[in-house]
Design an enzyme around this catalytic site. Structure first.
Site, PDB file in Angstrom:
ATOM      1  N   HIS A   1     -10.099  11.736  -7.149  1.00  0.00           N
ATOM      2  CA  HIS A   1      -8.813  11.183  -7.595  1.00  0.00           C
ATOM      3  C   HIS A   1      -9.048  10.311  -8.835  1.00  0.00           C
ATOM      4  O   HIS A   1      -8.360  10.425  -9.853  1.00  0.00           O
ATOM      5  CB  HIS A   1      -8.173  10.364  -6.466  1.00  0.00           C
ATOM      6  CG  HIS A   1      -7.070   9.433  -6.891  1.00  0.00           C
ATOM      7  ND1 HIS A   1      -7.311   8.249  -7.568  1.00  0.00           N
ATOM      8  CD2 HIS A   1      -5.729   9.514  -6.771  1.00  0.00           C
ATOM      9  CE1 HIS A   1      -6.165   7.658  -7.824  1.00  0.00           C
ATOM     10  NE2 HIS A   1      -5.188   8.400  -7.351  1.00  0.00           N
ATOM     11  N   ASN A   2     -10.044   9.457  -8.753  1.00  0.00           N
ATOM     12  CA  ASN A   2     -10.332   8.577  -9.883  1.00  0.00           C
ATOM     13  C   ASN A   2     -10.873   9.346 -11.084  1.00  0.00           C
ATOM     14  O   ASN A   2     -10.581   8.998 -12.227  1.00  0.00           O
ATOM     15  CB  ASN A   2     -11.325   7.486  -9.466  1.00  0.00           C
ATOM     16  CG  ASN A   2     -10.649   6.388  -8.667  1.00  0.00           C
ATOM     17  OD1 ASN A   2      -9.633   6.623  -8.023  1.00  0.00           O
ATOM     18  ND2 ASN A   2     -11.196   5.194  -8.693  1.00  0.00           N
TER      19      ASN A   2
ATOM     20  N   LEU B   1     -10.301 -10.449   2.030  1.00  0.00           N
ATOM     21  CA  LEU B   1      -8.940 -10.811   1.622  1.00  0.00           C
ATOM     22  C   LEU B   1      -8.829 -11.059   0.111  1.00  0.00           C
ATOM     23  O   LEU B   1      -8.233 -12.032  -0.336  1.00  0.00           O
ATOM     24  CB  LEU B   1      -8.461 -12.029   2.414  1.00  0.00           C
ATOM     25  CG  LEU B   1      -8.404 -11.799   3.941  1.00  0.00           C
ATOM     26  CD1 LEU B   1      -8.045 -13.086   4.670  1.00  0.00           C
ATOM     27  CD2 LEU B   1      -7.393 -10.698   4.282  1.00  0.00           C
TER      28      LEU B   1
ATOM     29  N   MET C   1      -6.335  -6.807  -2.880  1.00  0.00           N
ATOM     30  CA  MET C   1      -6.014  -5.564  -2.163  1.00  0.00           C
ATOM     31  C   MET C   1      -5.944  -5.800  -0.654  1.00  0.00           C
ATOM     32  O   MET C   1      -5.031  -5.324   0.021  1.00  0.00           O
ATOM     33  CB  MET C   1      -7.059  -4.482  -2.480  1.00  0.00           C
ATOM     34  CG  MET C   1      -6.963  -3.928  -3.889  1.00  0.00           C
ATOM     35  SD  MET C   1      -5.458  -2.992  -4.185  1.00  0.00           S
ATOM     36  CE  MET C   1      -5.825  -1.452  -3.337  1.00  0.00           C
TER      37      MET C   1
ATOM     38  N   LYS D   1     -11.196  10.487  -2.789  1.00  0.00           N
ATOM     39  CA  LYS D   1     -10.751   9.333  -3.591  1.00  0.00           C
ATOM     40  C   LYS D   1     -11.528   9.241  -4.894  1.00  0.00           C
ATOM     41  O   LYS D   1     -10.972   8.932  -5.949  1.00  0.00           O
ATOM     42  CB  LYS D   1     -10.900   8.023  -2.783  1.00  0.00           C
ATOM     43  CG  LYS D   1     -10.584   6.766  -3.588  1.00  0.00           C
ATOM     44  CD  LYS D   1      -9.164   6.804  -4.119  1.00  0.00           C
ATOM     45  CE  LYS D   1      -8.660   5.649  -4.927  1.00  0.00           C
ATOM     46  NZ  LYS D   1      -9.451   4.776  -5.680  1.00  0.00           N
TER      47      LYS D   1
ATOM     48  N   GLU E   1      -7.967  10.624 -12.677  1.00  0.00           N
ATOM     49  CA  GLU E   1      -7.341   9.448 -13.315  1.00  0.00           C
ATOM     50  C   GLU E   1      -7.992   9.192 -14.690  1.00  0.00           C
ATOM     51  O   GLU E   1      -7.295   9.006 -15.695  1.00  0.00           O
ATOM     52  CB  GLU E   1      -7.543   8.258 -12.373  1.00  0.00           C
ATOM     53  CG  GLU E   1      -7.153   6.890 -12.873  1.00  0.00           C
ATOM     54  CD  GLU E   1      -7.505   5.818 -11.811  1.00  0.00           C
ATOM     55  OE1 GLU E   1      -7.086   5.951 -10.654  1.00  0.00           O
ATOM     56  OE2 GLU E   1      -8.203   4.849 -12.168  1.00  0.00           O
TER      57      GLU E   1
ATOM     58  N   SER F   1      -5.503   4.383  -2.650  1.00  0.00           N
ATOM     59  CA  SER F   1      -5.123   4.266  -4.054  1.00  0.00           C
ATOM     60  C   SER F   1      -3.729   3.692  -4.209  1.00  0.00           C
ATOM     61  O   SER F   1      -2.851   3.917  -3.375  1.00  0.00           O
ATOM     62  CB  SER F   1      -5.159   5.637  -4.727  1.00  0.00           C
ATOM     63  OG  SER F   1      -4.681   5.522  -6.051  1.00  0.00           O
ATOM     64  N   GLY F   2      -3.547   2.978  -5.303  1.00  0.00           N
ATOM     65  CA  GLY F   2      -2.217   2.490  -5.617  1.00  0.00           C
ATOM     66  C   GLY F   2      -2.208   1.101  -6.219  1.00  0.00           C
ATOM     67  O   GLY F   2      -1.150   0.573  -6.562  1.00  0.00           O
TER      68      GLY F   2
END
Ligand code: 6PG
Length: 472
Positions: free
Chosen positions: A185-186, A11, A14, A182, A189, A128-129
């Site tokens: 993706h980075n 927790l 994210m 992912k 980025e 992602s986000g």
């Protein structure tokens, strides 16, 4: 309280945000964190909501409907293994573990292997986000156990960002495909961020533009076809004034960039697979160079730069810069897509590139208007070897390459490092070269190592005694 439909383990920010997103979409959540601080924060955030928070792994399992669906949201690495090991003690056959962290794909393969035969299903899932995306709708890249994915699909597709072309979540492929996609993706980025940073640097150093004007240029770019999250946040960052001094805050930030590993892994896997990703890889190098602050300060006193300063017509240069950034961003996507394609073949992921572009259209960090034409390019030609040779993107490349060349030249003349812009230009120039100087390279290799070479004019493998006398 209703039986939990979905569990979130871990927790941090994210994890908290994803848990709230799942609950908001109508699925009762059980949230678990061993430590009290994060569990308490979750309790505060979820007051009055359908979220049960527990610090006991046993209770966590007992509160979830079967088959249990557990999303792990911890920092990738040893923490993920620790949570999986705890879960193994309380979960039962048929239950599903989803790792939503930025795991390195070989770790995902290993975890899959370790869980096979336990009856537990494993899904390696890129998310992602950032914080906002996690709460309001991220881009979700699940891979691995396809049957298990079907059971979690209703939740994942509902919490994902939504577009006219569907939710930003799809099963991306077998094995570690989700985390691989992912990671790339980075990598993209990293490439786009560095391209934008170099554009900023060219404007301030080569063109001598004041911060406010630079900000206006970025703001204008948000109204164009290259608009996307990273262009928008760059404009936002540049608009922010420091509360203490009134100066643009960006100018007061130490020029040393951090990194957590996904860009580096992208560069490493591109070398392993033999797929060229110079823009993405040089973005990692640029971050490493930025870390040498004290050496750079010293070297600035020792090493000489060019005398040249601001060049000609500023308006023309800013318009060339737009083209340069455009092509730099396109090459970043092109290299990333080619890398996923190479990995998909090598690791038999079965990735559909148009689907990848579709789920990157919203929710994620590299979301951009360009992802619509990128999706269309791979939709009309799933075997497209490189985005740059798609009809629409070859036209873009041919239209923008002169601008990129002008800016790389300007940067070189004014001594501004155009690490990724330069890499993008060299990538385009290499890719469009029928002949590269590797003929000489083969001759060199053959001379000192008898590595042989092939000829353009006849088939077969050749070796030549290049010297009259042996040198060594
Ligand atoms: C995302 C981001 C996210 C994170 C990266 C940044 O898609 O939401 O990419 O994963 O911001 O970890 O990576 P660096 O710390 O390496 O820049």
């Amino acid at each position: 309280m209703a039986e939990g439909q979905f569990g979130v383990a871990g927790l941090g920010v994210m994890g908290q945000m994803v848990a709230l997103n799942i609950e908001r979409n109508g699925f009762p959540v059980v949230a678990y964190n061993r430590g009290a601080e994060k569990a308490d924060r979750m309790r505060e955030l979820s007051t009055g909501k359908n979220v049960q928070v527990t610090q006991s792994i046993g209770e966590f399992a007992s509160l979830l409907a079967k088959p249990r669906k557990v999303l792990i949201m911890v920092t990738a690495g040893k923490g993920t293994d620790a949570v999986i090991s705890d879960l193994r003690g309380v979960l039962e056959e048929g239950d599903i573990i989803i790792d939503g962290g930025n795991a390195h794909f070989p770790d995902t393969n290993r975890r899959q292997e370790e869980l096979s035969g336990t009856g537990l299903h494993f899904i390696g899932c890129g998310i992602s986000g950032g914080e906002k995306g996690a709460l309001l709708g991220p881009s979700i890249m699940p891979g691995g156990d396809k049957q298990a994915y079907r059971l979690v699909e209703p939740v994942l597709t509902k919490i994902a960002a939504q577009t006219d072309y569907g939710p930003c979540c799809t099963y991306v492929g077998a094995g570690s495909a989700g985390h691989y996609v992912k990671m790339v993706h980075n990598g993209i980025e990293y490439g786009i961020m560095q391209i934008l940073c170099e554009a900023y640097d060219v404007m301030r150093k080569s063109l001598g533009m004041p911060a406010a004007e630079i900000q206006q240029v970025f703001a204008k770019w948000t109204e164009t076809e290259i608009s996307g999250f990273l262009v928008e946040i760059s404009a936002t960052c540049l608009a922010k004034s420091d509360g203490l001094t009134g100066k643009p805050l960006v100018e007061l930030i130490l020029d040393t960039a951090g990194q957590k590993g996904t860009g580096k892994w992208t560069a490493q896997t591109s070398l392993d697979l033999g797929v060229p990703t110079p823009t993405l890889s040089m973005a990692v190098q640029a971050r490493i160079l930025s870390g040498l602050k004290s050496q750079r300060v010293e070297a600035a006193r020792i090493l000489r730069g060019p005398q040249a300063s601001a060049a000609g017509d500023r308006g023309a240069m800013v318009s060339a810069l737009f083209d340069a950034v455009y092509l730099g961003i396109v090459t970043s996507y092109a290299q990333g897509m080619a890398l996923i394609q190479g990995a998909s073949q090598e690791y038999e992921y079965g990735v559909n590139l148009s689907e990848v572009a579709r789920i990157w259209k919203a929710g994620c960090i590299i979301r951009s208007r360009l992802l619509d034409p990128i999706r269309q390019a791979y939709e009309s030609n799933p075997g497209l070897v490189n985005l740059l040779v798609d009809d629409r993107f070859s036209a873009v490349a041919n239209r923008t390459v002169d601008g990129l060349r002008t800016i790389v030249k300007l940067a070189a003349e004014t001594g501004v490092p155009a690490t990724c812009l330069g890499a993008s230009l060299a990538y385009v120039d290499s890719y469009r070269s029928e002949f590269l100087p590797a003929n000489l390279l083969q001759a060199q290799r053959d001379l000192f190592g008898a590595h042989t070479y092939r000829r353009l004019d006849r088939s077969g493998v050749f070796h030549t005694e290049w010297e009259d006398q042996q040198v060594m």
